[in-house]
Design an enzyme around this catalytic site. Sequence first.
Site, short mmCIF file in Angstrom:
data_model
loop_
_atom_site.label_atom_id
_atom_site.label_comp_id
_atom_site.label_asym_id
_atom_site.label_seq_id
_atom_site.Cartn_x
_atom_site.Cartn_y
_atom_site.Cartn_z
N LYS A 1 0.83 -1.21 0.00
CA LYS A 1 0.00 0.00 0.00
C LYS A 1 0.87 1.26 0.00
O LYS A 1 0.65 2.18 -0.79
CB LYS A 1 -0.90 -0.01 1.25
CG LYS A 1 -1.58 1.31 1.53
CD LYS A 1 -2.45 1.25 2.75
CE LYS A 1 -1.74 1.55 4.05
NZ LYS A 1 -1.41 2.96 4.27
N ASN A 2 1.87 1.28 0.88
CA ASN A 2 2.67 2.50 1.04
C ASN A 2 3.63 2.75 -0.11
O ASN A 2 4.28 3.79 -0.17
CB ASN A 2 3.42 2.48 2.37
CG ASN A 2 2.48 2.75 3.53
OD1 ASN A 2 1.29 3.01 3.34
ND2 ASN A 2 3.00 2.66 4.75
N ARG B 1 -4.56 10.48 4.74
CA ARG B 1 -3.50 11.49 4.81
C ARG B 1 -2.57 11.44 3.60
O ARG B 1 -2.04 12.47 3.18
CB ARG B 1 -2.66 11.27 6.06
CG ARG B 1 -3.32 11.59 7.35
CD ARG B 1 -2.33 11.33 8.46
NE ARG B 1 -1.04 11.94 8.16
CZ ARG B 1 -0.76 13.22 8.34
NH1 ARG B 1 -1.65 14.02 8.86
NH2 ARG B 1 0.43 13.70 8.01
N CYS C 1 -4.89 12.91 13.28
CA CYS C 1 -5.25 11.51 13.05
C CYS C 1 -5.02 10.76 14.34
O CYS C 1 -4.44 11.28 15.28
CB CYS C 1 -4.46 10.92 11.89
SG CYS C 1 -2.89 10.24 12.30
N ARG D 1 0.98 14.54 13.39
CA ARG D 1 1.43 14.34 12.01
C ARG D 1 1.34 15.58 11.11
O ARG D 1 0.52 15.65 10.20
CB ARG D 1 0.68 13.17 11.38
CG ARG D 1 0.95 11.87 12.08
CD ARG D 1 0.21 10.73 11.48
NE ARG D 1 0.90 10.12 10.36
CZ ARG D 1 0.45 9.03 9.74
NH1 ARG D 1 -0.68 8.48 10.10
NH2 ARG D 1 1.14 8.51 8.76
N LEU E 1 7.22 19.88 6.75
CA LEU E 1 8.46 19.58 6.02
C LEU E 1 8.21 19.45 4.52
O LEU E 1 9.06 19.80 3.70
CB LEU E 1 9.12 18.31 6.57
CG LEU E 1 9.54 18.41 8.05
CD1 LEU E 1 9.99 17.05 8.58
CD2 LEU E 1 10.66 19.43 8.22
N ASP F 1 5.11 0.69 12.05
CA ASP F 1 3.91 0.01 11.54
C ASP F 1 3.83 -1.46 11.97
O ASP F 1 2.85 -2.13 11.66
CB ASP F 1 3.84 0.12 10.01
CG ASP F 1 3.41 1.50 9.55
OD1 ASP F 1 3.02 2.32 10.41
OD2 ASP F 1 3.45 1.77 8.33
N ARG G 1 -8.44 -0.68 5.00
CA ARG G 1 -7.58 0.31 4.36
C ARG G 1 -6.24 -0.29 4.01
O ARG G 1 -5.55 0.22 3.12
CB ARG G 1 -7.34 1.50 5.31
CG ARG G 1 -8.57 2.36 5.53
CD ARG G 1 -8.17 3.60 6.33
NE ARG G 1 -6.86 4.06 5.89
CZ ARG G 1 -5.89 4.48 6.70
NH1 ARG G 1 -6.09 4.56 7.98
NH2 ARG G 1 -4.72 4.85 6.22
C1 UD1 Z 1 4.55 6.96 6.50
C2 UD1 Z 1 3.70 5.73 6.30
C3 UD1 Z 1 3.17 5.23 7.64
C4 UD1 Z 1 4.32 5.02 8.62
C5 UD1 Z 1 5.21 6.27 8.70
C6 UD1 Z 1 6.46 6.05 9.54
C7 UD1 Z 1 2.78 6.06 4.08
C8 UD1 Z 1 1.60 6.37 3.24
N1 UD1 Z 1 2.60 6.08 5.42
O1 UD1 Z 1 3.71 7.98 7.05
O2 UD1 Z 1 2.48 4.00 7.41
O3 UD1 Z 1 3.80 4.76 9.89
O4 UD1 Z 1 5.62 6.66 7.39
O5 UD1 Z 1 7.20 5.00 9.03
O6 UD1 Z 1 3.85 5.78 3.57
N2 UD1 Z 1 6.75 14.87 10.57
C9 UD1 Z 1 6.88 16.22 10.81
N3 UD1 Z 1 6.66 17.09 9.76
C10 UD1 Z 1 6.34 16.69 8.51
C11 UD1 Z 1 6.23 15.31 8.27
C12 UD1 Z 1 6.45 14.42 9.32
O7 UD1 Z 1 7.16 16.62 11.92
O8 UD1 Z 1 6.15 17.53 7.62
C13 UD1 Z 1 6.97 13.91 11.68
C14 UD1 Z 1 5.70 13.10 12.00
O9 UD1 Z 1 4.88 13.78 12.91
C15 UD1 Z 1 6.29 11.84 12.61
C16 UD1 Z 1 7.60 11.66 11.83
O10 UD1 Z 1 7.88 12.91 11.22
O11 UD1 Z 1 6.59 12.03 13.97
C17 UD1 Z 1 7.56 10.60 10.78
O12 UD1 Z 1 6.42 10.76 9.99
P1 UD1 Z 1 6.40 10.43 8.43
O13 UD1 Z 1 7.56 9.55 8.08
O14 UD1 Z 1 6.23 11.68 7.66
O15 UD1 Z 1 5.07 9.57 8.30
P2 UD1 Z 1 4.17 9.49 7.04
O16 UD1 Z 1 5.02 9.72 5.83
O17 UD1 Z 1 2.95 10.32 7.23
#
Ligand code: UD1
Length: 420
Positions: free
Chosen positions: A22-23, A93, A117, A122, A126, A307, A399
């Site tokens: 999925k990811n 998301r 969420c 989240r 960035l 995950d 999902r």
């Molecule tokens: C992706 C995965 C999700 C997995 C996560 C961590 C997908 C669709 N989802 O989610 O299943 O649990 O990686 O491996 O691929 N953060 C910030 N600012 C930002 C973006 C992120 O502070 O702009 C922080 C988040 O709050 C979190 C950390 O960075 O604490 C990691 O999040 P991130 O890797 O971005 O998760 P997702 O990409 O949303």
Amino acid sequence: MDKLMITGGEPLRGEVRISGAKNSALPILAATLLASEPVTVCNLPHLHDITTMLELLRRMGVELVIDEKLNVEIDAGTIKQLVAPYELVKTMRASILVLGPMVAHFGEAEVSLPGGCAIGSRPVDLHIQGLRAMGADVVVEAGYIRAKSNGRLKGARIFFDTVTVTGTENILMAATLAEGQSIIENAAREPEVVDLAECLIAMGADISGHGTDTITVNGVEKLHGCKFPVVADRIETGTYLTAVAATRGKIKVKNTNPRILDAVLQKLEEAGAHITTGDDWIELDMKGQRPKAINITTAPYPAFPTDMQAQFSAMNAVSEGVSILKETIFENRFMHMQEMIRMGAKINIDANTAVVEGVERLQAAPVMATDLRASASLVIAALVADGDTVIDRIYHIDRGYECIEEKLQLLGARIKRIPG
Ligand code: UD1
């Protein structure tokens, strides 16, 4: 709302085939927006999140052709509206992944802010910073991110102070069509980022360093069509392996990739599993033994994935000994544990650390799924509980897990869906 009823107590035995990730599929579907020709994506899993992403593309006016094997041909050239609306983004998301490709290819994008969420705040700051560094004009107003680029984006050096998977993917996609070179530092190394990069390369992008923390992209003027199969789902693989280990069973997992599961396989071996691997399969045998408690700390790839934390907490709940689980990625990702405590698990939670004292068996109770991986962990808990557990809000599991009842039934689980 559908529920799942599971009668616990059976060791799971048999074979299971793993679906596409999925990811990986979600960013790759978004990446088709970058191409000037149709792109065909294969090995897509049949999941709600995939349907949501396809619906999002369709709402933008993009023409899709889907065949019976769920191979999808996407022609971004037919796009009419550069908007990702709130109704769709709020349900998933990962819709934010269309932001980078739209600005890079069409010079403009309007994407709803994803909002909160269940597993934490989240933010997407960035993603926005990265696009600004590439010269996009980005404003956040009325709940929407509105981004514009005057001509092509400009290559830039982008440093992420936190490792972000979808953030890396968004900027990587945007950089492929930017003018000049981009260097993404402290990039996510997740296999799904690598899969996306491979797909972009098949579309004609010039990318190197994917799979390391520094990705270099030399922007090109255009990307062409390609046919690309998404990688096997490592989290689905890990979930079945963990379910089988918790129930003291034996499994052969097929159509998977053991090379991207090191941290999970190592922990399962520590728990007492006998594991053998081939090119695209993994066999796990508990030889009827109760798993041993193991400590885990989640961190970005290649460390132990967040995950898989919930599924391992279910296994630890019935393991021999005491384990410590530390969640370092998301601040609110222990909600499944409250439900497991209602099933007789002995867990003490202090902020992002949980201490689990293994019990011999859990007891069935009505429980509620709060997010995707939490629901998978409650399925595992139900499989090792005495009696009939009913899991509510099971839409979360749809999902991310293709045909979960059918796959578990094939392994001998007593599971059925109660339509609601
Ligand atoms: C992706 C995965 C999700 C997995 C996560 C961590 C997908 C669709 N989802 O989610 O299943 O649990 O990686 O491996 O691929 N953060 C910030 N600012 C930002 C973006 C992120 O502070 O702009 C922080 C988040 O709050 C979190 C950390 O960075 O604490 C990691 O999040 P991130 O890797 O971005 O998760 P997702 O990409 O949303």
